[in-house]
Each structure stands twice: as structure tokens, then as C-alpha cells.
Design a protein around this motif. Structure first.
Motif, short mmCIF file in Angstrom:
data_model
loop_
_atom_site.label_atom_id
_atom_site.label_comp_id
_atom_site.label_asym_id
_atom_site.label_seq_id
_atom_site.Cartn_x
_atom_site.Cartn_y
_atom_site.Cartn_z
N THR A 65 0.83 -1.21 0.00
CA THR A 65 0.00 0.00 0.00
C THR A 65 0.86 1.26 0.00
O THR A 65 0.59 2.21 -0.74
CB THR A 65 -0.94 0.01 1.22
N LYS A 66 1.91 1.26 0.80
CA LYS A 66 2.81 2.41 0.84
C LYS A 66 3.51 2.60 -0.50
O LYS A 66 3.68 3.73 -0.96
CB LYS A 66 3.84 2.24 1.96
N ALA A 67 3.91 1.51 -1.13
CA ALA A 67 4.57 1.60 -2.43
C ALA A 67 3.62 2.16 -3.48
O ALA A 67 4.00 3.02 -4.29
CB ALA A 67 5.09 0.23 -2.86
N LYS A 68 2.38 1.71 -3.48
CA LYS A 68 1.39 2.22 -4.43
C LYS A 68 1.09 3.69 -4.18
O LYS A 68 0.96 4.48 -5.10
CB LYS A 68 0.09 1.40 -4.36
N HIS A 69 1.00 4.07 -2.91
CA HIS A 69 0.73 5.46 -2.57
C HIS A 69 1.88 6.35 -3.03
O HIS A 69 1.65 7.44 -3.57
CB HIS A 69 0.51 5.59 -1.06
N THR A 70 3.10 5.89 -2.81
CA THR A 70 4.27 6.66 -3.23
C THR A 70 4.30 6.81 -4.74
O THR A 70 4.58 7.89 -5.27
CB THR A 70 5.56 5.97 -2.74
N ALA A 71 3.98 5.74 -5.44
CA ALA A 71 3.96 5.79 -6.91
C ALA A 71 2.89 6.74 -7.42
O ALA A 71 3.13 7.52 -8.36
CB ALA A 71 3.74 4.39 -7.48
N SER A 72 1.73 6.74 -6.80
CA SER A 72 0.66 7.64 -7.24
C SER A 72 1.00 9.09 -6.92
O SER A 72 0.66 10.01 -7.68
CB SER A 72 -0.67 7.25 -6.61
N ARG A 122 4.03 10.35 -6.95
CA ARG A 122 5.01 10.74 -7.96
C ARG A 122 4.34 11.08 -9.28
O ARG A 122 4.74 12.03 -9.97
CB ARG A 122 6.03 9.61 -8.16
N LYS A 123 3.31 10.31 -9.64
CA LYS A 123 2.60 10.58 -10.89
C LYS A 123 1.87 11.91 -10.82
O LYS A 123 1.80 12.65 -11.80
CB LYS A 123 1.61 9.45 -11.20
N LYS A 124 1.33 12.24 -9.64
CA LYS A 124 0.61 13.50 -9.48
C LYS A 124 1.57 14.69 -9.60
O LYS A 124 1.20 15.74 -10.12
CB LYS A 124 -0.09 13.55 -8.11
N GLU A 125 2.79 14.51 -9.12
CA GLU A 125 3.78 15.59 -9.18
C GLU A 125 4.26 15.86 -10.61
O GLU A 125 4.66 16.96 -10.94
CB GLU A 125 4.98 15.25 -8.28
#
Length: 72
Positions: free
Chosen positions: A59-66, A68-71
Motif C-alpha cells: 500500500t505504501k509503495a502504491k501510494h508513493t507511486a501515485s 510521484r505521478k501527481k507531481e
């Protein structure tokens, strides 16, 4: 824990009395039964804990990836 033999049961009954002998026999049975169940419960809790940690990491990995995409 080993099972009581007939000689051990007779010894208990003649030396400490029938009610106490029954209590000792039941206590040994309960401890043996509960001990094995507690071992199973412990291993189940360890597996559950491991699964929760894995899900938390995913979950933390997916949150971090999302994030980064938003940035971008």
C-alpha cells in the motif's frame, strides 16, 4: 505430555483421593489440549502479522507511486 497409565491413576486415587485424582487427570488433559491449540493460535497470529506487514508495504509503495505521478 504423556498419557497416564492405569497404575499411575490407581496410585493417585489411593494416595490423594478420588476427587483430587480426577482434578489432576483433568488438569493434565486440559493443559495438553490447550497447549496444542495455543501453538496453532500463535502460528496463525504470526502469519496474520506477516500478511498485514506485506499489505502495508504494498500500500505504501502504491501510494508513493501515485504521489510521484501527481507531481509530474
Amino acid at each position: 505430555m504423556e498419557n497416564l497409565t492405569l497404575e499411575e491413576m490407581v496410585y493417585l486415587i489411593t494416595n490423594i483421593g478420588f476427587p483430587m485424582a480426577v482434578c489432576v487427570i483433568l488438569l493434565r488433559y486440559v493443559l495438553q489440549t490447550i497447549g496444542s491449540r495455543l501453538d496453532k493460535l500463535d502460528s496463525s497470529l504470526l502469519r496474520l502479522n506477516r500478511s498485514i506487514r506485506e499489505l502495508d508495504t504494498e500500500t505504501k509503495a502504491k501510494h508513493t507511486a501515485s504521489e510521484r505521478k501527481k507531481e509530474e
